[in-house]
Motif scaffolding. Structure first.
Motif, PDB file in Angstrom:
ATOM      1  N   SER A  41      -6.664   5.168  -7.686  1.00 36.43           N
ATOM      2  CA  SER A  41      -6.532   4.905  -6.252  1.00 36.43           C
ATOM      3  C   SER A  41      -5.059   4.931  -5.855  1.00 36.43           C
ATOM      4  O   SER A  41      -4.159   4.806  -6.687  1.00 36.43           O
ATOM      5  N   TYR A  42      -4.848   5.068  -4.553  1.00 34.55           N
ATOM      6  CA  TYR A  42      -3.479   5.134  -4.037  1.00 34.55           C
ATOM      7  C   TYR A  42      -2.740   3.821  -4.288  1.00 34.55           C
ATOM      8  O   TYR A  42      -1.576   3.831  -4.699  1.00 34.55           O
ATOM      9  N   VAL A  43      -3.412   2.684  -4.080  1.00 29.44           N
ATOM     10  CA  VAL A  43      -2.725   1.412  -4.270  1.00 29.44           C
ATOM     11  C   VAL A  43      -2.411   1.154  -5.745  1.00 29.44           C
ATOM     12  O   VAL A  43      -1.413   0.506  -6.067  1.00 29.44           O
ATOM     13  N   GLU A  44      -3.236   1.671  -6.654  1.00 23.96           N
ATOM     14  CA  GLU A  44      -2.935   1.508  -8.078  1.00 23.96           C
ATOM     15  C   GLU A  44      -1.668   2.270  -8.442  1.00 23.96           C
ATOM     16  O   GLU A  44      -0.862   1.812  -9.273  1.00 23.96           O
ATOM     17  N   VAL A  45      -1.460   3.423  -7.818  1.00 29.66           N
ATOM     18  CA  VAL A  45      -0.220   4.171  -8.021  1.00 29.66           C
ATOM     19  C   VAL A  45       0.974   3.349  -7.549  1.00 29.66           C
ATOM     20  O   VAL A  45       2.016   3.281  -8.226  1.00 29.66           O
ATOM     21  N   LEU A  46       0.821   2.693  -6.403  1.00 29.03           N
ATOM     22  CA  LEU A  46       1.900   1.854  -5.888  1.00 29.03           C
ATOM     23  C   LEU A  46       2.183   0.679  -6.822  1.00 29.03           C
ATOM     24  O   LEU A  46       3.340   0.299  -7.032  1.00 29.03           O
ATOM     25  N   ILE A  47       1.120   0.099  -7.390  1.00 23.74           N
ATOM     26  CA  ILE A  47       1.296  -1.017  -8.324  1.00 23.74           C
ATOM     27  C   ILE A  47       2.048  -0.557  -9.566  1.00 23.74           C
ATOM     28  O   ILE A  47       2.984  -1.223 -10.041  1.00 23.74           O
ATOM     29  N   GLU A  48       1.680   0.596 -10.107  1.00 25.70           N
ATOM     30  CA  GLU A  48       2.328   1.114 -11.303  1.00 25.70           C
ATOM     31  C   GLU A  48       3.792   1.440 -11.046  1.00 25.70           C
ATOM     32  O   GLU A  48       4.630   1.353 -11.942  1.00 25.70           O
ATOM     33  N   ARG A  49       4.124   1.815  -9.818  1.00 23.34           N
ATOM     34  CA  ARG A  49       5.522   2.094  -9.459  1.00 23.34           C
ATOM     35  C   ARG A  49       6.312   0.825  -9.191  1.00 23.34           C
ATOM     36  O   ARG A  49       7.527   0.878  -8.993  1.00 23.34           O
ATOM     37  N   GLY A  50       5.646  -0.306  -9.139  1.00 29.65           N
ATOM     38  CA  GLY A  50       6.311  -1.557  -8.827  1.00 29.65           C
ATOM     39  C   GLY A  50       6.540  -1.765  -7.344  1.00 29.65           C
ATOM     40  O   GLY A  50       7.313  -2.641  -6.939  1.00 29.65           O
TER      41      GLY A  50
ATOM     42  N   ASP B  91      -2.014  -8.593  -6.470  1.00 28.13           N
ATOM     43  CA  ASP B  91      -2.795  -9.481  -5.613  1.00 28.13           C
ATOM     44  C   ASP B  91      -2.705  -9.094  -4.132  1.00 28.13           C
ATOM     45  O   ASP B  91      -3.392  -9.674  -3.290  1.00 28.13           O
ATOM     46  N   GLN B  92      -1.861  -8.097  -3.808  1.00 26.00           N
ATOM     47  CA  GLN B  92      -1.769  -7.620  -2.433  1.00 26.00           C
ATOM     48  C   GLN B  92      -2.527  -6.309  -2.222  1.00 26.00           C
ATOM     49  O   GLN B  92      -2.628  -5.820  -1.088  1.00 26.00           O
ATOM     50  N   ALA B  93      -3.061  -5.746  -3.307  1.00 25.13           N
ATOM     51  CA  ALA B  93      -3.631  -4.395  -3.241  1.00 25.13           C
ATOM     52  C   ALA B  93      -4.784  -4.294  -2.252  1.00 25.13           C
ATOM     53  O   ALA B  93      -4.853  -3.350  -1.460  1.00 25.13           O
ATOM     54  N   MET B  94      -5.722  -5.247  -2.293  1.00 26.57           N
ATOM     55  CA  MET B  94      -6.911  -5.133  -1.454  1.00 26.57           C
ATOM     56  C   MET B  94      -6.610  -5.365   0.017  1.00 26.57           C
ATOM     57  O   MET B  94      -7.437  -5.073   0.876  1.00 26.57           O
ATOM     58  N   LEU B  95      -5.411  -5.899   0.345  1.00 21.11           N
ATOM     59  CA  LEU B  95      -5.029  -6.101   1.741  1.00 21.11           C
ATOM     60  C   LEU B  95      -4.289  -4.893   2.299  1.00 21.11           C
ATOM     61  O   LEU B  95      -4.015  -4.845   3.503  1.00 21.11           O
ATOM     62  N   HIS B  96      -3.981  -3.936   1.440  1.00 20.83           N
ATOM     63  CA  HIS B  96      -3.248  -2.755   1.880  1.00 20.83           C
ATOM     64  C   HIS B  96      -4.140  -1.907   2.787  1.00 20.83           C
ATOM     65  O   HIS B  96      -5.340  -1.732   2.515  1.00 20.83           O
ATOM     66  N   PRO B  97      -3.601  -1.349   3.886  1.00 22.83           N
ATOM     67  CA  PRO B  97      -4.438  -0.557   4.812  1.00 22.83           C
ATOM     68  C   PRO B  97      -5.038   0.694   4.185  1.00 22.83           C
ATOM     69  O   PRO B  97      -6.006   1.247   4.728  1.00 22.83           O
ATOM     70  N   GLN B  98      -4.492   1.170   3.057  1.00 23.83           N
ATOM     71  CA  GLN B  98      -5.023   2.355   2.397  1.00 23.83           C
ATOM     72  C   GLN B  98      -5.667   2.020   1.056  1.00 23.83           C
ATOM     73  O   GLN B  98      -5.705   2.832   0.142  1.00 23.83           O
ATOM     74  N   ALA B  99      -6.227   0.805   0.976  1.00 29.50           N
ATOM     75  CA  ALA B  99      -6.794   0.325  -0.285  1.00 29.50           C
ATOM     76  C   ALA B  99      -7.982   1.158  -0.755  1.00 29.50           C
ATOM     77  O   ALA B  99      -8.267   1.222  -1.952  1.00 29.50           O
TER      78      ALA B  99
END
Length: 259
Positions: free
Chosen positions: A143-152, A157-165
């Motif tokens: 998922s797009y948010v998982e990519v953001l998490i891996e990039r730091g 815990d903020q992933a599911m609140l992201h508008p593109q989750a």
């Protein structure tokens, strides 16, 4: 099955607050090999009929491949890799024939009687492995948010609140990209271990610690019912379809010597 444990398992499926059901879940026992099981979760996308067609194709493909699977000849990794490739192809063909764009996630794991195991996933349906209630590993969403998490760039815990989750970068049926082939070997499985596969309609509402505690403290059947009910409560009328499969390796009962 290896000496020292037995399998306990259960599945759950709920429509949530959606107008139709696009999730599918199955726990398959091998027709010829006792103790060989395949768990499959598929979350279909693409409209009412398209999404359900996609998840149905995942289950049908899994059933056909598992019926031909031989633990003496084949490896769990080979079957799961083939499942991803074949289901992806069939869903794309379905899309071409129906002029729809069906897609599906996948979370599946296979256990053999000699203790071998493997898991595969595509999209944001997940597999968790617990050992006596503690998280050993979980799959990482495509998922797009998982990519953001891996990039730091985003905290988990903020992933599911992201508008593109809900944006996926990989799943089954996508025309523009090949399917993800993240096949994981499950090593050193034994008493106290448990595997949980589920769609985002369930894991969205729980921390890994909560999931692990429920799976360790309840029977699989009780754990499934508790998690489904609690997910429905926490969704507060906005819940997605949800599906879950749990397989736990329980110690064999001790035999008390007769006097």
């Amino acid at each position: 099955m290896p000496r020292g444990f037995r399998l306990a398992a259960a599945t759950g499926l709920h429509q949530g607050d959606r107008p139709y059901q696009q999730d599918q879940v199955a726990l398959l026992s091998h027709p010829r090999v006792p103790g060989c099981v395949l768990a499959v979760v598929a979350d279909g996308m693409g409209g009412r009929s398209g999404g359900r067609k996609a998840s149905d194709q995942v289950l049908l493909t899994a059933q056909q491949l598992f019926a031909r699977f031989s633990p003496d000849r084949d490896t769990p990794q080979e079957l799961l890799r083939r499942l991803v490739e074949d289901a992806h192809t069939v869903i794309k063909l379905t899309a071409a024939a129906s002029e729809q764009e069906p897609h599906s996630t996948l979370a599946a794991f296979l256990l053999t009687p000699d203790g071998r195991g493997a898991a595969v996933h595509a999209g944001d349906s997940r597999i968790y492995q617990f050992r006596k209630g503690r998280l050993v590993r979980r799959t990482r969403d495509h998922s797009y948010v998982e990519v953001l998490i891996e990039r730091g760039e985003l905290a988990e815990d903020q992933a599911m609140l992201h508008p593109q989750a809900n944006i996926l970068v990989g799943c089954l049926g996508m025309r523009s990209t090949p399917p993800p082939l993240d096949v994981h070997t499950l090593e050193e499985l034994g008493p106290g271990d448990a595997l949980l596969a589920c769609s985002d309609g369930l894991w969205h509402y729980f921390t890994p610690e909560e999931l692990g505690a429920v799976v360790a403290e309840q029977s699989p059947r009780e754990a499934v019912q508790l998690l489904v009910d609690e997910a429905r409560r926490r969704a507060r009328g906005t819940g997605d379809n949800l599906s879950v499969a749990i397989v736990r390796l329980d110690p064999l009962p001790r035999h008390t010597p007769q006097a």
